[in-house]
Design a protein around this motif. Structure first.
Motif, PDB file in Angstrom:
ATOM      1  N   CYS A 138       0.859  -1.178   0.000  1.00 28.79           N
ATOM      2  CA  CYS A 138       0.000   0.000   0.000  1.00 28.79           C
ATOM      3  C   CYS A 138       0.902   1.237   0.000  1.00 28.79           C
ATOM      4  O   CYS A 138       1.656   1.455   0.950  1.00 28.79           O
ATOM      5  CB  CYS A 138      -0.894  -0.021   1.230  1.00 28.79           C
ATOM      6  N   TYR A 152      -3.298   0.229  -3.575  1.00 29.20           N
ATOM      7  CA  TYR A 152      -2.728  -1.108  -3.428  1.00 29.20           C
ATOM      8  C   TYR A 152      -2.128  -1.485  -4.772  1.00 29.20           C
ATOM      9  O   TYR A 152      -2.813  -1.482  -5.797  1.00 29.20           O
ATOM     10  CB  TYR A 152      -3.808  -2.122  -3.025  1.00 29.20           C
ATOM     11  N   LYS A 154      -1.183  -3.966  -7.157  1.00 30.11           N
ATOM     12  CA  LYS A 154      -1.376  -5.351  -7.570  1.00 30.11           C
ATOM     13  C   LYS A 154      -0.519  -5.613  -8.810  1.00 30.11           C
ATOM     14  O   LYS A 154      -0.768  -5.058  -9.883  1.00 30.11           O
ATOM     15  CB  LYS A 154      -2.853  -5.611  -7.886  1.00 30.11           C
ATOM     16  N   CYS A 233      -5.312   0.839   2.421  1.00 29.35           N
ATOM     17  CA  CYS A 233      -5.669   0.299   1.106  1.00 29.35           C
ATOM     18  C   CYS A 233      -6.548  -0.934   1.253  1.00 29.35           C
ATOM     19  O   CYS A 233      -6.322  -1.762   2.147  1.00 29.35           O
ATOM     20  CB  CYS A 233      -4.413  -0.092   0.330  1.00 29.35           C
ATOM     21  N   ALA A 235      -7.573  -4.659   0.250  1.00 26.64           N
ATOM     22  CA  ALA A 235      -6.856  -5.782  -0.368  1.00 26.64           C
ATOM     23  C   ALA A 235      -7.462  -6.083  -1.730  1.00 26.64           C
ATOM     24  O   ALA A 235      -8.678  -5.971  -1.926  1.00 26.64           O
ATOM     25  CB  ALA A 235      -6.937  -7.006   0.536  1.00 26.64           C
ATOM     26  N   TYR A 236      -6.618  -6.456  -2.681  1.00 29.12           N
ATOM     27  CA  TYR A 236      -7.122  -6.885  -3.992  1.00 29.12           C
ATOM     28  C   TYR A 236      -7.720  -8.278  -3.823  1.00 29.12           C
ATOM     29  O   TYR A 236      -7.187  -9.113  -3.095  1.00 29.12           O
ATOM     30  CB  TYR A 236      -5.988  -6.909  -5.011  1.00 29.12           C
TER      31      TYR A 236
END
Length: 855
Positions: A138, A152, A154, A233, A235-236
Motif C-alpha cells: 500500500c 494497493y 497489484k 488500502c 486488499a485486492y
C-alpha cells in the motif's frame, strides 16, 4: 442417430457406451433409457459405471446409488485400471519384502538435516528500492506538493501494476484523462520505471501519468512521483493461503533436502486439446476473479451444456460460477476445471512441498475431434506453447514476490540447481512431457507394415530442442500407439473412444490379446470383450460414432481379459530411450504396454541408467522392483488417501537397500485424473484444523472468496489441499498401526531428496559407498584424495563427481565410506575388511576445509 440408439432392455448399456463415445467427441447431451417402466433416465456416465459394477470391476461409487462392496476405486490401485486382490502374486518374495521394509525403518533413524526458517516474502520497505518492490504493498504517490492515493499495487507482471482503490482501478480514459474504473483492463495496467522511491508510470503506448495540480492526467512525458509506504488500502481480491509460519530451507545450499514431491501434474493444461476444453488457468494478470472463471460454453447454458464435464464427472449440470462462490468447482471429480491456480501451488509450497514436475501434455487426435479450439492441435506446437507459459507464470509469480528470482516457483534444469533452490526455501519445478505423439512420431499401418513418420535423426533433433527448452522428464506414449511403442490402453467406457481415436491416428486399433501374467496382475487395461459387446451391438456403438466422424471399421472383438497389447517397444523407441539417457533426461515408462515397458527396462538395465521414474501408477508390479533396482524413483498416483496408504505399504517391500529411500505422489491434477475423495467429517480420525505441517508451520482450512475447503468433507478439491491430504495420510496410517503416521510423513518428507538422488545418478554420479560396499575405495586412496581435496579447495560438485553420492549431507559435512584391512591385536593386518567412515567438512562457500577418517 435415433435409429442407432434403439435397443432392447438387454442392450441399453452397450448403446449407452456408443452414445458416450459420440457425445464425448461432439459435445451433445443425451440420456439413455433405464430398464423397467421407462419413466426415468440415467446419465451416460452412470450407465457405464453401473455396467462395471454389475460386472464386479472397479467403478465410480459417486455416480451410483449407495452400495457397499470391497472393490477399490481404480484410482487407488497400484497400477491404474487394475484390481489388486488378496490372491495377487507379488513379484518379490516375502523374505525380500521384510528385508526391504526393515531397511526403510533403518533409513528413518538416520539424522535429519538442519532446517532453518526463510521469509515467504521480502520485508516491506518504507521506500521501495526498485520498481518491483511495490508489489502487494500500500503506497501513496506524491509530486509537486500534492499527494495521491493510497493505492494497493497489484502486480500484473514484472514492473507492471494495477493501482487498486476501494472503487476500482486507476485508469486512463481514451481522451487522456484519469479516472477510477470498476474493472481492470489494459488502460489500468501501469508500467513503472525508476528506483529508490522515485518512479514514472506509463500505460504502454498510450501516455504517462502526470500530476496536474491536485489531480492526475496523462501526457507524453510523465511526472516523477515519490512512493511512500501508506495504510488504508483495500486488499485486492485474491485466494488466501491460510498457512502461518515461515517456510523452511536448508542450513547449507548443498545439504540433504526435505519436502514433498509431486512428480506428475499438468499445470499448463489450460492450453491443451485446443485450449477450449479446460476452464480457468493457473494465473491471470488481474488475479483470481479472472483466472478462476468457467468456460464460455459452460456459462452460456448455465452449466447445463458442459458435455465433457458432465460425462467425466457424472453430474448433469454444475454451477458455472467460480470466483468467489465456487459452489461446484473445483472438486475432486470436476476434471475440466482449473486445479493448480498459483496461490494453491503457493499453499502447497508453504505446507511443505519442495519439488513439482510439470508435464506438458497434448493429444492431437482428441484435440481435432473436439469441436471448440483456439490453439494448434499439433503435439509439439502445444508443448512449446506450454513451456513458454511456464516461464511467463514464473515471471508473474516473481512479480508478486518482489522481483526476478524472488518467487517460490523456480524452473530448474539439473539436480544440483534444484538442491540449491530447495535449500533456499523455494520449490524446484521440473519440466516434463506426456503426449501421445511426441516429435511427430506417429505411424500408419499399410499392408501389415508400419510406416513411421519420424527418423532417428529427427528424434535426436527434437530431443536436442526439448533439452534446450528445459525438458528433463519424459514418457514415450500417452493414449495412442505410436512409432516408438505400444500403449497400455484405457479401460472402461472411455476405452472405445480412445481406441477409435487410435485408429484414426494410426490406421489400427490396439492389438490386445489374451494373456496370463505370472503375477496375476501385470497386464494392460482390460477392454470391452466378448460377450460384453457383440457384432450387432458393435454396429450400434459405432453407428452413432460414424455419423459424426465418418465411416469406421468395426472395433476388434477382443477375447476375455487379461489383455496385453502385442505392440511393444520399437527400434525407434529404443533409440529415444538411449537419447534420453545420453542427455541425462529422466525416462518414465508409464502408459507403455506391458511388453513395451519390459523391453524399455531391459534397455535401462543394459545402459545401467538410473534416470527412471514411474510417476503416476501407469506401470505394473512386474516393473516397480526393476525401477528401484535400477536406482530409480516411484511416485504412485495420489488418489484417495486410504488407497495411497495401502500403496505406500506395498512399496516399502520393493525398496532397494543400495539407495536412499523416499516416497512421493503423482497428483495428475488437470490431466483429467480424479483427485482424492473426502473420507467424511464423521470418521473417528479426521484431520483436525489447525494442524502442524512440515517444518512446524500451522495449517488451517483454506479460503478463496466466499468458499472454505475442508479435506474431511471436500477431499482434494484443488492443489492447495495437498498438505491437508498428507495430514490425512498421517491419520489413516496411525489408525492402522501405532507410529505409522509419523513413518509415512517421514517417508514423504524424504521424497524430494530421493528424486534428486535419482536425478544425480542420471548425471553419472555413483551411488553412495556406505550403502554399496563394493564402491568403497581403500583407506590409503581415500587419504591421498582427501589431501588433494583440501589442497585444491574442491567444491561440493567436485567432491560428488570424484567420490559419489554422500551417505549423509548434514549442514557442512559430507559422510562417505572407505575400506581398510582390520588390524589384529599384534598389529598385523587381517584379511577381513572393515568400514572406515570418511567425513568431509566444508566451508560456508562449499569448498573442502578438512577430511577426517574414523574406523
Amino acid at each position: 442417430m435415433e435409429d442407432a440408439l434403439i435397443a432392447g432392455p438387454r442392450g441399453w448399456q452397450r448403446v449407452g457406451l456408443a452414445a458416450l463415445v459420440a457425445l464425448s467427441v461432439v459435445g451433445v447431451a443425451l440420456a439413455v433409457p433405464t430398464t423397467g417402466s421407462g419413466d426415468g433416465s440415467l446419465s451416460l456416465a452412470a450407465a457405464a459405471e453401473q455396467r462395471k459394477s454389475d460386472l464386479g470391476v472397479p467403478h465410480d461409487d459417486a455416480l451410483l446409488p449407495v452400495h457397499d462392496h470391497n472393490d477399490p476405486a481404480t484410482k487407488n490401485d497400484v497400477a491404474r485400471g487394475l484390481t489388486v486382490g488378496d490372491d495377487v502374486v507379488d513379484p518379490t518374495t516375502a523374505r525380500e519384502r521384510r528385508a526391504s521394509a526393515a531397511y526403510v525403518d533403518a533409513e528413518r533413524a538416520l539424522p535429519d538435516p538442519r532446517l532453518v526458517p526463510t521469509a515467504a516474502y521480502p520485508p516491506r520497505a518504507a521506500v521501495p528500492a526498485d520498481r518491483y518492490a511495490l508489489a502487494g504493498g500500500c503506497y501513496s504517490l506524491s509530486a509537486g506538493g500534492a499527494s495521491f492515493g493510497p493505492y494497493y499495487f497489484k502486480a500484473t507482471r514484472l514492473g507492471g501494476y494495477l493501482l487498486h482503490t476501494p472503487s476500482g482501478e486507476l485508469t486512463r480514459n481514451g481522451n487522456g484523462s484519469v479516472t477510477i474504473a470498476a474493472k481492470p483492463g489494459p488502460q489500468a495496467d501501469w508500467t513503472l520505471t525508476g528506483a529508490d522511491g522515485g518512479f514514472t508510470l506509463q500505460i504502454d503506448g498510450a501516455g504517462a501519468l502526470v500530476a496536474q495540480g491536485s489531480g492526475l492526467t496523462t501526457g507524453p512525458s510523465g511526472t516523477l512521483f515519490r512512493a511512500a509506504l501508506a495504510s488504508g488500502c483495500p486488499a485486492y481480491p485474491e485466494a488466501d493461503i491460510n498457512v502461518s509460519g515461515d517456510p523452511f530451507g536448508g542450513a547449507a545450499p548443498y545439504q540433504e533436502v526435505r519436502g514433498f514431491v509431486d512428480a506428475h501434474t499438468h499445470g499448463m493444461a489450460f492450453e491443451f486439446l485446443g485450449g477450449k476444453v479446460h476452464c480457468g488457468r493457473p494465473w491471470h494478470e488481474y488475479g483470481a476473479p479472472y483466472a478462476l472463471d468457467d468456460c464460455a460454453d459452460h456459462k452460456i447454458t448455465g452449466g447445463k451444456g458442459a458435455l465433457l464435464e458432465s460425462v467425466l464427472s457424472g453430474e448433469p449440470s454444475h454451477d458455472p460460477v467460480g470466483w468467489p462462490t465456487f459452489k461446484d468447482w473445483p472438486a475432486p471429480e470436476s476434471l475440466t476445471h482449473e486445479g493448480t491456480y498459483y496461490r494453491w501451488l503457493e499453499r502447497a509450497w508453504r505446507g511443505g512441498q519442495r519439488l513439482f514436475v510439470n508435464l506438458l501434455v497434448e493429444n492431437n487426435k482428441l484435440c481435432q475431434l473436439y469441436p471448440l479450439k483456439k490453439n494448434s492441435c499439433d503435439d509439439m506446437t502445444s508443448i512449446r506453447l506450454q513451456a513458454k507459459d511456464m516461464r511467463i507464470m514464473q515471471d508473474y509469480i516473481d512479480a508478486q514476490f518482489g522481483g526476478p528470482g524472488k518467487g517460490f516457483y523456480r524452473i530448474v534444469k539439473d539436480p544440483f540447481e534444484a538442491r540449491r533452490v530447495i535449500n533456499a526455501g523455494k520449490m524446484a519445478v521440473v519440466m516434463g512431457i506426456e503426449t501421445s505423439i511426441p516429435f511427430g512420431c506417429t505411424y500408419k499401418t499399410v499392408l501389415g507394415r508400419d510406416l513411421p513418420a519420424c527418423t532417428p535423426a529427427e528424434i535426436d533433433a527434437n530431443l536436442d530442442e526439448m533439452q534446450a527448452l528445459g525438458v528433463r522428464q519424459m514418457e514415450l506414449v500417452n493414449k495412442f500407439d505410436n512409432a516408438l511403442a505400444g500403449v497400455a490402453g484405457d479401460a472402461g467406457a472411455i476405452g472405445p473412444l480412445v481406441n477409435a481415436a487410435n485408429f484414426l491416428e494410426t490406421g489400427t486399433f490396439w492389438a490386445m490379446e489374451h494373456c496370463e501374467p505370472a503375477d496375476g496382475e501385470s497386464s494392460d487395461n482390460a477392454q470391452i470383450t466378448i460377450p460384453d459387446i457383440t457384432a450387432g451391438q458393435q454396429d450400434a456403438l459405432f453407428g452413432a460414432l460414424g455419423k459424426v466422424l465418418g465411416l469406421l471399421p468395426a472395433l476388434p472383438l477382443y477375447p476375455q481379459p487379461a489383455h496385453c497389447n502385442k505392440r511393444g517397444l520399437t527400434e525407434l523407441g529404443v533409440h529415444t530411450i538411449e537419447g534420453l539417457a545420453k542427455r541425462k533426461m529422466v525416462f518414465d515408462p508409464d502408459h507403455l504396454s506391458v511388453k513395451a515397458r519390459a523391453a524399455s527396462m531391459d534397455v535401462i538395465e543394459d545402459l545401467r541408467y538410473a534416470g527412471v521414474i514411474s510417476s503416476h501408477s501407469w506401470s505394473t508390479p512386474d516393473t516397480y522392483p526393476r525401477i528401484y533396482r535400477s536406482g530409480g524413483f516411484i511416485t504412485p498416483y495420489a488418489g484417495d488417501s486410504t488407497g495411497f496408504v495401502a500403496k505406500w505399504r506395498r512399496h516399502l517391500g520393493w525398496a532397494d537397500p543400495r539407495y536412499y529411500f523416499g516416497f512421493g505422489f503423482g497428483a495428475d491434477i488437470n490431466g483429467l485424473g480424479a483427485q482424492g475423495n473426502p473420507r467424511g467429517a464423521d470418521v473417528p480420525n479426521p484431520v483436525r484444523y489447525p494442524f502442524t505441517g512440515l517444518g512446524g508451520v500451522t495449517i488451517d482450512r483454506q479460503r478463496a472468496g466466499e468458499r472454505v475447503w475442508d479435506i474431511n468433507t471436500d477431499g482434494v478439491a484443488q492443489y492447495g489441499l495437498y498438505p491437508d491430504w498428507v495430514e490425512d495420510l498421517r491419520q489413516i496410517a496411525e489408525a492402522q498401526g501405532r507410529g505409522d503416521g509419523a513413518k509415512i510423513v517421514d517417508d514423504m518428507s524424504r521424497g524430494a531428496e530421493a528424486y534428486l538422488q535419482m536425478w544425480e545418478r542420471a548425471y553419472g554420479v555413483r551411488p553412495d559407498s556406505c550403502r554399496n560396499p563394493g564402491l568403497r575405495m581403500s583407506l590409503a586412496k581415500a587419504k591421498k584424495l582427501g589431501k588433494r581435496m583440501v589442497r585444491r579447495h574442491f567444491t561440493t560438485d567436485q567432491v560428488i563427481a570424484r567420490v559419489g553420492q554422500p551417505y549423509l549431507r548434514l549442514d557442512k559435512r559430507f559422510t562417505f565410506c572407505a575400506k581398510a584391512k582390520k588390524t589384529t591385536q599384534n598389529g598385523k593386518k587381517a584379511k577381513k575388511l572393515v568400514k572406515v567412515t570418511v567425513v568431509v567438512k566444508l566451508r560456508a562457500n562449499g569448498t573442502v576445509k578438512k577430511v577426517k577418517y574414523r574406523r
